[in-house]
Write an enzyme that holds these catalytic residues in place. Structure first.
Site, PDB file in Angstrom:
ATOM      1  N   ARG A 238       0.858  -1.169   0.000  1.00 54.91           N
ATOM      2  CA  ARG A 238       0.000   0.000   0.000  1.00 54.91           C
ATOM      3  C   ARG A 238       0.908   1.238   0.000  1.00 54.91           C
ATOM      4  O   ARG A 238       1.991   1.215   0.577  1.00 54.91           O
ATOM      5  CB  ARG A 238      -0.905   0.028   1.233  1.00 54.91           C
ATOM      6  CG  ARG A 238      -2.056  -0.950   1.161  1.00 54.91           C
ATOM      7  CD  ARG A 238      -3.153  -0.456   0.230  1.00 54.91           C
ATOM      8  NE  ARG A 238      -4.196  -1.463   0.080  1.00 54.91           N
ATOM      9  CZ  ARG A 238      -4.163  -2.410  -0.851  1.00 54.91           C
ATOM     10  NH1 ARG A 238      -3.150  -2.499  -1.690  1.00 54.91           N
ATOM     11  NH2 ARG A 238      -5.147  -3.272  -0.926  1.00 54.91           N
ATOM     12  N   GLU A 267      -4.257   8.376  -5.479  1.00 56.19           N
ATOM     13  CA  GLU A 267      -4.193   7.587  -6.707  1.00 56.19           C
ATOM     14  C   GLU A 267      -5.330   8.087  -7.609  1.00 56.19           C
ATOM     15  O   GLU A 267      -6.487   7.859  -7.255  1.00 56.19           O
ATOM     16  CB  GLU A 267      -4.430   6.116  -6.346  1.00 56.19           C
ATOM     17  CG  GLU A 267      -3.510   5.126  -7.013  1.00 56.19           C
ATOM     18  CD  GLU A 267      -3.481   3.786  -6.266  1.00 56.19           C
ATOM     19  OE1 GLU A 267      -2.465   3.491  -5.624  1.00 56.19           O
ATOM     20  OE2 GLU A 267      -4.509   3.061  -6.339  1.00 56.19           O
ATOM     21  N   HIS A 286      -1.705   0.766 -10.042  1.00 54.32           N
ATOM     22  CA  HIS A 286      -2.294  -0.240  -9.151  1.00 54.32           C
ATOM     23  C   HIS A 286      -2.712  -1.503  -9.901  1.00 54.32           C
ATOM     24  O   HIS A 286      -3.885  -1.873  -9.911  1.00 54.32           O
ATOM     25  CB  HIS A 286      -3.502   0.366  -8.421  1.00 54.32           C
ATOM     26  CG  HIS A 286      -3.773  -0.299  -7.096  1.00 54.32           C
ATOM     27  ND1 HIS A 286      -4.171   0.409  -5.981  1.00 54.32           N
ATOM     28  CD2 HIS A 286      -3.740  -1.594  -6.709  1.00 54.32           C
ATOM     29  CE1 HIS A 286      -4.346  -0.437  -4.967  1.00 54.32           C
ATOM     30  NE2 HIS A 286      -4.098  -1.650  -5.384  1.00 54.32           N
TER      31      HIS A 286
END
Lengths: 330, 326
Positions: A238, A267, A286
């Site tokens: 993370r 993000e 991601h």
């Protein structure tokens, strides 16, 4: 159709999953739900959520309106986007998908590592972009025989180490738990109980821990200074595991050589964020679990857990309150 | 330690940070030799010709022609700083009694690392991903889905030093590894549980990834063409880290345009670089890289060092490491 339970779903790209979800449920997709929640609130028995959709956090602001909610099924490994304390307090079941995407994420961790080490993005730019000269001398970092430090030795961490071992890399690892001698021997892994002690020995450091109070910001200014100047950092955990501002400084000052990160906060990054302008970083959106097979598998597993939760049956991959499940973090 | 004047003289091409030796490797050569750069040699052949005992060839330069050899009466060896010898007229050199050396082994790990890097980067669309996250003109896309790597099947064409190392790395990803080679290699097969195919055409339909790692010979020239691409899976990815002429490049373009295969990665092209309007440069399912297989500092330096060792040995009349037997 009226017999199928109603769920609200916030998923990244629901066209991919519609068939799977609609086979078992009536679905209100998040974009439609927020237009008129009152229509649905009393009927919703399950929530399907992942890390990518518009619903960023499952907490009281949503839960307070769903009196008949039985289960929150997150289509992810992580649960840091769920208010677990509140969910457990209210007796709402929780499930996740800890395993289906492990190989896929491990493949991605190594892809980022070798891609950054050998500067493939620059190579492609050199060869394909007419504005950049064709350069025969883009020198990368040696991979074979180098030392990798794996921070977090759960399912994915171990698989990353297996792949690294295939490159004849020397594997060091940190985790709160130590693996068995047999597991260590298989890939020649050396255990470190302290990240700070491990870092100075590493040519590559890869982060693959869950986000917990103990791992938040675990890689900061001090850790960058402990790392070799020639080291490369990879993050497939993370974003908040790294002190992102400290990362910017470390890359600017060449305290470490470069980094490849699949996660940032936020993000995406704002257009003017300094990380976008460094030449010694790879950022990706991601994508750890992004193979077709993996994504589909995750949805199938998440739906299965959700069905069980709605029916009151034993739930595969249930996330239990801490008092009920001591021991393994992974 | 020999003074500069005592060191033998060698001829080599030039320094260029992009296209030839980068400056960092010049000190390596200077440990062994006095260097005559090509440009200086051309300007003043008389001054250097008799003294030159060796030629170091890098990136195919200087080109070894009979005219050049005619001017160098004391030339003992041509040392090429790389794996391949397809750019040398070996018959010509043999006929003149000049030794030849190459460096077939120093960069094997490095090139194998690169082969795997290209494979995983293409499978998981790394360049596209980078653009999505960093280029503000391209949307941030969570759904760039790639091709499964773990548990897929890799077909290695050419199981030499590099091909074998690629197999080792592929096994770390739990890939199933098949290979085709003109020579069957039973010990290597057994060591890594590889599956041998005597026919390339039978290997192709079974593979999710195909990587060519063969030397360029009359037999391997154009071995990958229209028929081969048709035999491959539509979902397959093709990677070439060998020599460009192993592939029939125009037929590859056709195969990609007609989606006969999913994607291709080329570390070598004809020519190098491709002209700016070449279709391969404009296809989203094609990765091109500038001949980077051996490009780690350690590997490139090691290759220069090894080439200089071979060259020195020949000049001293000793047994030549890494000699190419003609």
């Amino acid at each position: 159709m009226a017999d199928k339970p109603l769920v609200v779903a916030s998923l990244a790209d629901h066209e991919l999953y519609v068939k799977i979800v609609e086979e078992h449920f009536r679905v209100v997709w998040w974009e439609d739900y927020i237009k008129g929640p009152e229509k649905y609130n009393n009927d919703i028995q399950g929530i399907l959520v992942d890390a990518y959709g518009r619903l960023k956090r499952v907490d009281g602001s949503l839960l307070d309106h769903l009196p008949n909610l039985k289960i929150v099924s997150t289509l992810s490994v992580g649960t840091d986007h769920l208010d677990l304390e509140l969910l457990f307090k209210r007796g709402i079941k929780v499930s996740r998908v800890p395993d289906v995407s492990s190989d896929c994420v491990a493949d991605w961790g190594i892809t980022l590592l070798v891609g950054m080490a050998r500067r493939i993005v620059e190579g492609v730019d050199s060869a394909k972009n007419p504005a950049t000269p064709f350069d025969f001398n883009i020198m990368g970092k040696k991979i074979t025989g180098s030392t990798i430090g794996v921070v977090g030795f759960g399912r994915i961490g171990y698989k990353i180490a297996e792949r690294a071992y295939g490159f004849s890399m020397k594997v060091l690892y940190y985790d709160v738990f130590r693996r068995s001698e047999e597991e260590e021997k298989k890939i020649g892994a050396t255990y470190y109980s302290s990240v700070d002690e491990m870092l100075p020995h590493c040519d590559f450091v890869i982060l693959i821990v869950p986000l917990l109070p103990t791992t938040r910001g675990m890689i900061g200014k001090k850790q960058f200074e402990l790392m070799k100047n020639s080291a490369i950092l990879v993050n497939v955990a993370r974003a908040q595991v790294i002190d992102q501002d400290a990362l910017v400084e470390a890359l600017k000052n060449k305290t470490i050589r470069s980094a490849a990160i699949d996660v940032t906060y936020p993000e995406p990054l704002p257009d003017d964020h300094p990380l976008r302008f460094l030449d010694n970083i790879i950022i990706t959106p991601h994508m750890g679990a992004n193979s077709e097979e993996s994504r589909r598998g995750v949805v199938v597993a998440g739906v299965k857990s959700c069905i069980a939760g709605v029916k009151g049956e034993p739930i595969p991959n249930e996330v239990l309150p801490p008092t009920q499940k001591p021991g393994k973090l992974h | 330690m020999a003074s500069l004047e005592d060191k033998p003289m060698v001829l080599t091409s030039h320094v260029d940070e992009l296209n030839a030796y980068p400056q960092i490797f010049v000190p390596v050569i200077k440990k062994y030799f006095r260097i005559v750069w090509w440009a200086d040699f051309e300007n003043d052949q008389e001054r250097y010709a008799n003294e030159i005992q060796g030629i170091l060839v890098n990136g195919g330069l200087p080109k070894i022609t009979s005219e050049l050899l005619d001017t160098l009466p004391n030339l003992k060896i041509v040392s090429t700083l790389g794996v391949g010898t397809d750019h040398l007229d070996l018959q010509l050199l043999k006929s003149r009694g000049i030794k030849v050396s190459s460096v077939p082994d120093v960069s094997s790990d490095c090139v194998a690392d690169w082969g795997m890097t290209l494979l995983v980067a293409a499978a998981r669309k790394l360049p596209e991903a980078m653009k999505s996250a960093t280029d503000t003109a391209t949307p941030f896309n969570y759904n760039i889905l790639g091709k499964k790597i773990t548990g897929s099947t890799l077909g290695i064409v050419g199981l030499g030093r590099i091909g074998y190392r690629i197999a080792e790395r592929a096994l770390g990803f739990k890939m199933r590894v098949l290979y085709n080679d003109i020579t069957r290699r039973p010990e290597k097969e057994a060591a890594l549980s590889l599956e041998y195919y005597s026919s390339l055409d039978k290997l192709l339909p079974n593979s999710d990834f195909i990587i060519t790692v063969v030397p360029l010979t009359p037999q391997t020239h154009g071995m990958m063409g229209r028929e081969q691409f048709k035999l491959m899976k539509k979902s397959a990815i093709f990677i070439n880290i060998a020599r460009a002429p192993v592939v029939q490049q125009d037929e590859l373009v056709e195969a990609l345009q007609s989606r006969t295969i999913q994607a291709a990665v080329l570390d070598v092209t004809s020519p190098e670089p491709l002209p700016p309007h070449h279709p391969l440069l404009h296809m989203p399912n094609v990765i091109i890289t500038p001949h980077m297989g051996a490009n780690s500092l350690e590997s490139r330096r090691g290759v220069v060092e090894a080439g200089c060792e071979s060259c020195t040995a020949a000049i001293q009349g000793k047994a030549i490491p890494r000699e190419v037997v003609l």
